[in-house]
Design a protein around this motif. Structure first.
Motif, PDB file in Angstrom:
ATOM      1  N   SER A 107    -127.101  94.435 -74.719  1.00 45.39           N
ATOM      2  CA  SER A 107    -125.812  93.910 -74.275  1.00 45.39           C
ATOM      3  C   SER A 107    -125.339  92.745 -75.135  1.00 45.39           C
ATOM      4  N   THR A 147    -122.729  92.640 -80.195  1.00 45.20           N
ATOM      5  CA  THR A 147    -121.280  92.813 -80.036  1.00 45.20           C
ATOM      6  C   THR A 147    -120.604  93.411 -81.264  1.00 45.20           C
ATOM      7  N   VAL A 156    -122.080 102.382 -78.313  1.00 44.41           N
ATOM      8  CA  VAL A 156    -122.318 102.159 -76.883  1.00 44.41           C
ATOM      9  C   VAL A 156    -122.089 103.475 -76.160  1.00 44.41           C
ATOM     10  N   VAL A 197    -127.728 100.226 -73.031  1.00 39.75           N
ATOM     11  CA  VAL A 197    -126.564  99.404 -72.717  1.00 39.75           C
ATOM     12  C   VAL A 197    -127.010  98.023 -72.262  1.00 39.75           C
ATOM     13  N   ARG A 198    -127.982  97.966 -71.374  1.00 38.30           N
ATOM     14  CA  ARG A 198    -128.486  96.668 -70.894  1.00 38.30           C
ATOM     15  C   ARG A 198    -129.354  96.001 -71.942  1.00 38.30           C
TER      16      ARG A 198
END
Length: 344
Positions: free
Chosen positions: A30, A33, A39, A26-27
């Motif tokens: 990030s 998009t 995710v 997730v990090r």
């Protein structure tokens, strides 16, 4: 010495078909998009969600990312080693090179970290941005040489191209040279493969047909002939290929003048997992691919009962002798993991 017991004497098993999705992604990703990139959203009470944008892709259990919980379930099931690979939706073949490389590198770092935390209980397969072959070769080398993973998972098709596409030859050459294990898995859940859409058609026929087409490309498309040292396994018992192969072989002989004996040799050079849901089917797999090329696979943690029921499933296969069942449970998977060494 021949075994006399009626049931296999199972030791610790080796599960070669299992998936992992780390919370660290997730990090790490990030900035990605695009809603096609999944995710992971951990929840409460041992559950979580994989999201594609605002769309729920799958509800999952926390063992998908929690290494300690996973190892506890491996202990309970008598599994000594599990080979983890990305959730297939994480193979971002839709991405441009920049995003594809970023997704693959982050995925591989995450899997390598999980393997490192497992105290020897996990081995890992990574991902490569295979539509961009030069970048894929570079990342494959990092996966093997720097991260120490066993190989990579790839899809049954690569950005719309079958596995015998000439574009993929530099990747196969690198995989052969590096001794990298390749695990072929459908990426689109069987969608668009057969004329009926939805369930149970995609799961029951689409995925198995998709895998069979991938195997057909490898065998009849010349990939295994050109790269005899390639180490490749196909998920889901190679789908419907084991049943369709005699007709494919006859067609290749009639229309292309192929040598059936040579085709048999090529087929028996691949590995397949045992995820066929009927112990009676294992006799065909051992006949078609060879008793040393069928290995335990559970699709953990997505299909309930497969991990904990693995011993019973193999023991109930009446056509297998105890030694064959025991080899499928452990030895054949170890051979797949250890059959190659890097020399490039």
């Amino acid at each position: 010495m021949q075994e006399t017991t009626d049931r296999p004497a199972f030791g610790a098993g080796v599960d070669t078909h299992a998936h992992y999705f780390g919370t660290d992604l997730v990090r790490a990703l990030s900035g990605v998009t695009d809603q096609r990139w999944p995710v992971l959203v951990p929840g409460s009470e041992g559950t979580g969600r994989i999201m594609l944008g605002d769309l729920l892709f799958r509800t999952v259990r926390s063992v998908l990312w929690d290494v300690d919980e996973r190892i506890a379930e491996l202990d309970a099931a008598g599994i000594g080693l599990q080979l983890i690979s990305p959730v297939p939706v994480m193979l971002a073949d839709w991405a441009d090179e920049t995003v594809g490389v970023a997704c693959a590198r982050a995925t591989n770092d995450s899997i390598a970290a999980a393997v490192g935390r497992s105290r020897g209980r996990l081995a890992g397969l990574g991902a490569v941005p295979l539509p961009h072959v030069g970048a894929a070769v570079e990342e494959l080398r990092r996966v093997i040489v720097e991260l120490g993973l066993a190989g990579v998972e790839i899809g049954t098709r690569i950005a719309g191209e079958d596995l015998d596409s000439p574009k993929l030859e530099p990747f196969y050459e690198a995989a052969q040279s590096l001794g990298a294990a390749l695990f072929v898995h459908p990426t689109d859940g069987g969608g668009g493969v057969v004329r009926r859409a939805g369930q149970p058609y995609d799961f029951g026929l689409g995925m198995t047909t998709d895998t069979a087409i991938a195997a057909t490309a490898l065998v009849f498309g010349g990939v295994l002939e050109r790269f005899p040292g390639l180490r490749v396994a196909l998920a889901h018992g190679c789908g419907t290929f084991g049943w369709a192969y005699p007709r494919l072989r006859l067609g290749a002989k009639i229309f292309d003048g192929a040598d059936p004996a040579r085709l048999d040799q090529l087929v028996r050079s691949v590995w397949v997992d045992s995820l066929v849901f009927d112990p009676g089917h294992l006799s065909l797999l051992t006949h078609r691919f060879g008793p040393d090329r069928v290995m335990l696979g559970t699709d953990y943690p997505f299909i309930p009962g497969q991990l904990e029921g693995a011993r019973g499933f193999l023991a109930s296969a009446e056509a297998l002798d105890p030694g064959q069942a025991a080899r499928i449970h452990a030895d054949n998977g170890m051979a797949f993991l250890g059959a190659g060494t890097a020399n490039g």
